[in-house]
Design a protein around this motif. Structure first.
Motif, PDB file in Angstrom:
ATOM      1  N   THR A   1       0.725  -0.952  -0.096  1.00 50.45           N
ATOM      2  CA  THR A   1       0.210   0.142   0.363  1.00 50.45           C
ATOM      3  C   THR A   1       0.896   1.295   0.090  1.00 50.45           C
ATOM      4  O   THR A   1       0.310   2.474  -0.705  1.00 50.45           O
ATOM      5  CB  THR A   1      -1.056   0.024   1.137  1.00 50.45           C
ATOM      6  N   GLN A   2       1.594   1.097   0.369  1.00 55.21           N
ATOM      7  CA  GLN A   2       2.916   2.416   0.752  1.00 55.21           C
ATOM      8  C   GLN A   2       3.020   2.696  -0.379  1.00 55.21           C
ATOM      9  O   GLN A   2       3.424   4.081  -0.547  1.00 55.21           O
ATOM     10  CB  GLN A   2       4.228   2.508   1.639  1.00 55.21           C
ATOM     11  N   ARG A   3       4.140   1.654  -1.514  1.00 56.80           N
ATOM     12  CA  ARG A   3       4.527   2.456  -2.777  1.00 56.80           C
ATOM     13  C   ARG A   3       3.414   2.542  -3.659  1.00 56.80           C
ATOM     14  O   ARG A   3       3.577   3.432  -4.030  1.00 56.80           O
ATOM     15  CB  ARG A   3       4.978   1.140  -3.331  1.00 56.80           C
ATOM     16  N   PHE A   4       2.131   1.827  -3.887  1.00 58.44           N
ATOM     17  CA  PHE A   4       1.014   2.032  -4.301  1.00 58.44           C
ATOM     18  C   PHE A   4       0.411   3.746  -4.265  1.00 58.44           C
ATOM     19  O   PHE A   4       0.659   4.598  -5.243  1.00 58.44           O
ATOM     20  CB  PHE A   4      -0.410   1.298  -3.914  1.00 58.44           C
ATOM     21  N   ARG A   5       1.138   3.957  -2.478  1.00 54.43           N
ATOM     22  CA  ARG A   5       0.108   5.313  -2.371  1.00 54.43           C
ATOM     23  C   ARG A   5       1.270   6.316  -3.431  1.00 54.43           C
ATOM     24  O   ARG A   5       0.881   7.417  -3.192  1.00 54.43           O
ATOM     25  CB  ARG A   5      -0.433   5.694  -1.239  1.00 54.43           C
ATOM     26  N   GLU A   6       2.489   5.288  -2.927  1.00 47.54           N
ATOM     27  CA  GLU A   6       3.505   6.692  -3.441  1.00 47.54           C
ATOM     28  C   GLU A   6       3.519   6.925  -5.023  1.00 47.54           C
ATOM     29  O   GLU A   6       3.892   8.041  -5.228  1.00 47.54           O
ATOM     30  CB  GLU A   6       4.752   5.715  -2.972  1.00 47.54           C
ATOM     31  N   LEU A   7       3.438   6.000  -5.719  1.00 46.63           N
ATOM     32  CA  LEU A   7       3.329   5.944  -7.001  1.00 46.63           C
ATOM     33  C   LEU A   7       1.785   7.203  -7.435  1.00 46.63           C
ATOM     34  O   LEU A   7       1.740   7.853  -8.040  1.00 46.63           O
ATOM     35  CB  LEU A   7       3.112   4.767  -7.198  1.00 46.63           C
ATOM     36  N   GLY A   8       1.024   7.105  -6.961  1.00 45.28           N
ATOM     37  CA  GLY A   8      -0.068   7.864  -6.900  1.00 45.28           C
ATOM     38  C   GLY A   8      -0.547   9.355  -6.034  1.00 45.28           C
ATOM     39  O   GLY A   8      -0.754   9.689  -7.069  1.00 45.28           O
ATOM     40  N   ASP A   9       0.470   9.548  -5.851  1.00 42.92           N
ATOM     41  CA  ASP A   9       1.187  10.796  -5.222  1.00 42.92           C
ATOM     42  C   ASP A   9       2.067  11.200  -6.413  1.00 42.92           C
ATOM     43  O   ASP A   9       1.323  12.541  -7.253  1.00 42.92           O
ATOM     44  CB  ASP A   9       1.839  10.917  -3.777  1.00 42.92           C
ATOM     45  N   ARG A  10       2.983  10.014  -7.126  1.00 40.55           N
ATOM     46  CA  ARG A  10       3.369  11.038  -7.429  1.00 40.55           C
ATOM     47  C   ARG A  10       3.089  11.163  -9.055  1.00 40.55           C
ATOM     48  O   ARG A  10       3.530  12.410 -10.132  1.00 40.55           O
ATOM     49  CB  ARG A  10       4.973   9.948  -8.521  1.00 40.55           C
ATOM     50  N   LEU A  11       1.401  10.002  -9.007  1.00 36.82           N
ATOM     51  CA  LEU A  11       1.014  10.927 -10.543  1.00 36.82           C
ATOM     52  C   LEU A  11       0.298  12.480 -10.497  1.00 36.82           C
ATOM     53  O   LEU A  11       0.002  12.757 -11.695  1.00 36.82           O
ATOM     54  CB  LEU A  11      -0.250  10.044 -10.757  1.00 36.82           C
ATOM     55  N   VAL A  12      -0.374  12.470  -9.119  1.00 32.04           N
ATOM     56  CA  VAL A  12      -0.480  13.345  -9.123  1.00 32.04           C
ATOM     57  C   VAL A  12       0.094  14.902  -9.220  1.00 32.04           C
ATOM     58  O   VAL A  12      -0.051  15.884  -9.711  1.00 32.04           O
ATOM     59  CB  VAL A  12      -1.968  13.774  -7.144  1.00 32.04           C
ATOM     60  N   ALA A  13       1.171  14.402  -8.500  1.00 28.51           N
ATOM     61  CA  ALA A  13       2.091  15.390  -9.367  1.00 28.51           C
ATOM     62  C   ALA A  13       2.531  16.488 -10.063  1.00 28.51           C
ATOM     63  O   ALA A  13       1.977  16.893 -11.043  1.00 28.51           O
ATOM     64  CB  ALA A  13       3.209  15.180  -8.260  1.00 28.51           C
ATOM     65  N   ASP A  14       3.021  15.037 -11.132  1.00 30.37           N
ATOM     66  CA  ASP A  14       3.403  14.426 -12.368  1.00 30.37           C
ATOM     67  C   ASP A  14       2.160  15.630 -13.428  1.00 30.37           C
ATOM     68  O   ASP A  14       2.309  16.067 -14.215  1.00 30.37           O
ATOM     69  CB  ASP A  14       3.153  12.980 -13.123  1.00 30.37           C
ATOM     70  N   THR A  15       0.458  15.352 -13.095  1.00 33.77           N
ATOM     71  CA  THR A  15       0.016  15.679 -14.269  1.00 33.77           C
ATOM     72  C   THR A  15      -0.141  16.962 -13.427  1.00 33.77           C
ATOM     73  O   THR A  15      -0.800  17.519 -14.091  1.00 33.77           O
ATOM     74  CB  THR A  15      -1.305  14.836 -13.610  1.00 33.77           C
ATOM     75  N   THR A  16       0.197  17.069 -12.306  1.00 32.99           N
ATOM     76  CA  THR A  16      -0.092  18.763 -11.520  1.00 32.99           C
ATOM     77  C   THR A  16       0.777  19.796 -12.357  1.00 32.99           C
ATOM     78  O   THR A  16       0.333  21.030 -12.860  1.00 32.99           O
ATOM     79  CB  THR A  16      -0.383  19.410 -10.486  1.00 32.99           C
ATOM     80  N   ARG A  17       2.000  19.271 -12.599  1.00 34.74           N
ATOM     81  CA  ARG A  17       3.178  19.424 -13.672  1.00 34.74           C
ATOM     82  C   ARG A  17       2.864  19.817 -14.981  1.00 34.74           C
ATOM     83  O   ARG A  17       3.105  20.746 -15.806  1.00 34.74           O
ATOM     84  CB  ARG A  17       4.725  18.973 -12.863  1.00 34.74           C
ATOM     85  N   LEU A  18       2.306  19.027 -15.393  1.00 34.32           N
ATOM     86  CA  LEU A  18       1.718  18.480 -16.821  1.00 34.32           C
ATOM     87  C   LEU A  18       0.849  19.936 -17.397  1.00 34.32           C
ATOM     88  O   LEU A  18       0.890  21.372 -17.733  1.00 34.32           O
ATOM     89  CB  LEU A  18       0.602  17.268 -17.008  1.00 34.32           C
ATOM     90  N   LEU A  19      -0.484  20.201 -16.227  1.00 36.74           N
ATOM     91  CA  LEU A  19      -1.079  21.086 -16.506  1.00 36.74           C
ATOM     92  C   LEU A  19      -0.146  22.296 -16.090  1.00 36.74           C
ATOM     93  O   LEU A  19      -1.185  23.420 -16.652  1.00 36.74           O
ATOM     94  CB  LEU A  19      -2.041  21.250 -15.031  1.00 36.74           C
ATOM     95  N   ALA A  20       0.455  22.099 -15.308  1.00 37.78           N
ATOM     96  CA  ALA A  20       1.252  24.002 -16.122  1.00 37.78           C
ATOM     97  C   ALA A  20       1.645  24.434 -16.558  1.00 37.78           C
ATOM     98  O   ALA A  20       1.729  25.270 -17.150  1.00 37.78           O
ATOM     99  CB  ALA A  20       1.938  23.635 -14.022  1.00 37.78           C
ATOM    100  N   VAL A  21       2.855  23.150 -17.391  1.00 35.44           N
ATOM    101  CA  VAL A  21       2.926  23.517 -18.132  1.00 35.44           C
ATOM    102  C   VAL A  21       2.266  23.760 -19.758  1.00 35.44           C
ATOM    103  O   VAL A  21       1.951  24.523 -20.475  1.00 35.44           O
ATOM    104  CB  VAL A  21       4.513  22.638 -18.637  1.00 35.44           C
TER     105      VAL A  21
END
Length: 148
Positions: A98-118
Motif C-alpha cells: 500500500t505504501q509504494r502504491f500510494r507513493e506512485l499515486g501521489d507521484r501521478l498527482v504531482a506529475d499531472t499537476t506539473r503537466l497542467l502547469a506547463v
C-alpha cells in the motif's frame, strides 16, 4: 485561473465523500475503472500531440491536462478494504504494498499537476517533457500493479 480553482474544488469535493459513497465493493471498482478510462482518453490525446500524430493545439492540450490533473486525484478513494475483486485489473500487490502504491499515486498527482502547469504555457517542448514524466509514472505503476 478561476477554471483551475473550480476544477480543484470539484476534485476535493468529489474525493472527500468518495470513501463513504460506495455501498458495495463492486461500485468502488467500477468508479476507479471509469476514472482511469476517462483519464486515459484525455492523456492519450495529449500524447498524440506530443508525438506529432495530430497537430498541436495548445487550447485542447490545456483542456485535456485539466481533466487529467483532476481525475488523477480520484481513484485512491476507491481502493478501500474489500475492493480487491476478481473482475478488476488490479494485482493483489496493491493491497500488500500500500505504501509504494500510494507513493506512485501521489507521484501521478504531482506529475499531472506539473503537466497542467506547463500546458498553460502553450510550450510544446515543456509539455512533451511533463507528459513523458507522467507517462513514466503510469508505466511504472501499470508494470507493478495492473494485471492486464
Amino acid at each position: 485561473m478561476l477554471r483551475a480553482a473550480w476544477i480543484a474544488a470539484l476534485a476535493a469535493g468529489i474525493t472527500l465523500p468518495a470513501v463513504a459513497q460506495f455501498a458495495r465493493p463492486e461500485e468502488a471498482v467500477k468508479y476507479r475503472q471509469a476514472t482511469w478510462s476517462v483519464l486515459n482518453q484525455h492523456f492519450t490525446r495529449i500524447g498524440a500531440m506530443t508525438r506529432g500524430r495530430v497537430p498541436f493545439d495548445g487550447r485542447l492540450a490545456l483542456r485535456d491536462a485539466e481533466v487529467v490533473a483532476t481525475l488523477a486525484r480520484l481513484p485512491p478513494a476507491a481502493f478501500g478494504p474489500g475492493t480487491d475483486l476478481p473482475n478488476d485489473h488490479a494485482r493483489p500487490e496493491i493491497w500488500a504494498e500500500t505504501q509504494r502504491f500510494r507513493e506512485l499515486g501521489d507521484r501521478l498527482v504531482a506529475d499531472t499537476t506539473r503537466l497542467l502547469a506547463v500546458a498553460r504555457t502553450q510550450d510544446l517542448d515543456q509539455i512533451k517533457a511533463a507528459y513523458g514524466a507522467a507517462a513514466n509514472t503510469c508505466k511504472e505503476c501499470h508494470d507493478a500493479y495492473r494485471s492486464h
